[in-house]
Design a protein around this motif. Structure first.
Motif, mmCIF file in Angstrom:
data_model
loop_
_atom_site.group_PDB
_atom_site.id
_atom_site.type_symbol
_atom_site.label_atom_id
_atom_site.label_comp_id
_atom_site.label_asym_id
_atom_site.label_seq_id
_atom_site.Cartn_x
_atom_site.Cartn_y
_atom_site.Cartn_z
ATOM 1 N N LEU A 72 0.833 -1.199 0.000
ATOM 2 C CA LEU A 72 0.000 0.000 0.000
ATOM 3 C C LEU A 72 0.872 1.255 0.000
ATOM 4 C CD1 LEU A 72 -2.951 0.945 0.065
ATOM 5 C CD2 LEU A 72 -2.816 0.913 2.549
ATOM 6 N N GLN A 73 1.986 1.222 0.722
ATOM 7 C CA GLN A 73 2.916 2.352 0.709
ATOM 8 C C GLN A 73 3.510 2.541 -0.682
ATOM 9 O OE1 GLN A 73 5.518 1.106 3.896
ATOM 10 N NE2 GLN A 73 4.734 2.712 5.238
ATOM 11 N N GLY A 81 0.828 4.077 -2.906
ATOM 12 C CA GLY A 81 0.674 5.502 -2.602
ATOM 13 C C GLY A 81 1.837 6.328 -3.123
ATOM 14 N N THR A 108 8.991 2.812 2.333
ATOM 15 C CA THR A 108 8.584 1.448 1.995
ATOM 16 C C THR A 108 9.686 0.452 2.301
ATOM 17 O OG1 THR A 108 7.176 2.343 0.246
ATOM 18 C CG2 THR A 108 7.677 -0.003 0.140
ATOM 19 N N ALA A 166 3.910 8.070 2.714
ATOM 20 C CA ALA A 166 4.132 6.628 2.846
ATOM 21 C C ALA A 166 4.297 6.199 4.298
ATOM 22 C CB ALA A 166 5.355 6.213 2.027
ATOM 23 N N VAL A 193 -0.354 6.618 5.004
ATOM 24 C CA VAL A 193 -0.704 5.258 4.589
ATOM 25 C C VAL A 193 -0.818 4.340 5.807
ATOM 26 C CG1 VAL A 193 0.083 3.255 3.286
ATOM 27 C CG2 VAL A 193 0.229 5.508 2.268
ATOM 28 N N ASN A 194 0.053 4.525 6.798
ATOM 29 C CA ASN A 194 -0.048 3.722 8.024
ATOM 30 C C ASN A 194 -1.370 3.972 8.737
ATOM 31 O OD1 ASN A 194 2.413 2.492 7.686
ATOM 32 N ND2 ASN A 194 3.501 3.903 9.007
ATOM 33 N N PHE A 249 -4.108 2.351 6.758
ATOM 34 C CA PHE A 249 -4.044 0.896 6.939
ATOM 35 C C PHE A 249 -4.630 0.487 8.284
ATOM 36 C CE2 PHE A 249 -1.892 -3.094 7.976
ATOM 37 C CZ PHE A 249 -2.180 -3.827 6.836
#
Length: 156
Positions: A23-24, A27, A55, A122, A126-127, A130
């Protein structure tokens, strides 16, 4: 103790950190492509490198932590030993992150703003996304369990 460990092993999702890294990366690519579309190749590569740092470090932590988890399954590991391994991993992550940032900023001379923004996207946004998606999924599973238990109780 073995029952608890097996239950934890069963409930632990080994691929979660790797899905997070994917996902990172996604993104990062979206942001880098938007930078290329809006500006030029230098800003796009700077954004790509910023996301690459975050990442790569997520993958590093995933391999370190899940490697430690597998070792702890093979033999009994004291809590202190596991904690030491975790803190060493965090320190190594910080050192490698600073080294990679220094290389990209000083040697490759990336644009600072896209680099930092992509790193923050990222590493932070993104964390959080998630975690939200994972919590939403867990809540949905709990609601389904509750509903099935309620139906079973109503039948009785």
């Amino acid at each position: 103790m073995n029952k608890t460990k097996r239950k934890f092993e069963h409930e632990t999702n080994h691929g979660a950190m790797f899905r997070l890294a994917a996902l990172q990366a996604f993104g990062t690519m979206v942001f880098a492509l938007s930078m290329y579309y809006c500006f030029d190749l230098r800003e796009a590569l700077s954004a790509f490198f910023g996301g690459l740092v975050a990442t790569t470090m997520s993958l590093f932590m995933a391999t370190r932590l899940f490697g430690a988890y597998r070792i702890s399954l093979l033999r009994e590991v004291a809590a202190g030993e596991a904690l030491i391994r975790f803190y060493i991993s965090v320190v190594l992550k910080m050192i490698f992150t600073l080294a990679m940032m220094t290389i990209f900023i000083v040697v490759i001379e990336v644009s600072i703003l896209p680099f930092i923004i992509a790193y923050l996207i990222a590493a932070v946004i993104v964390n959080l996304l998630f975690l939200y998606l994972d919590a939403t999924k867990a809540a949905k599973v709990e609601r389904l369990k509750w509903a099935s238990n309620k139906k079973q109780q109503d039948k009785i």
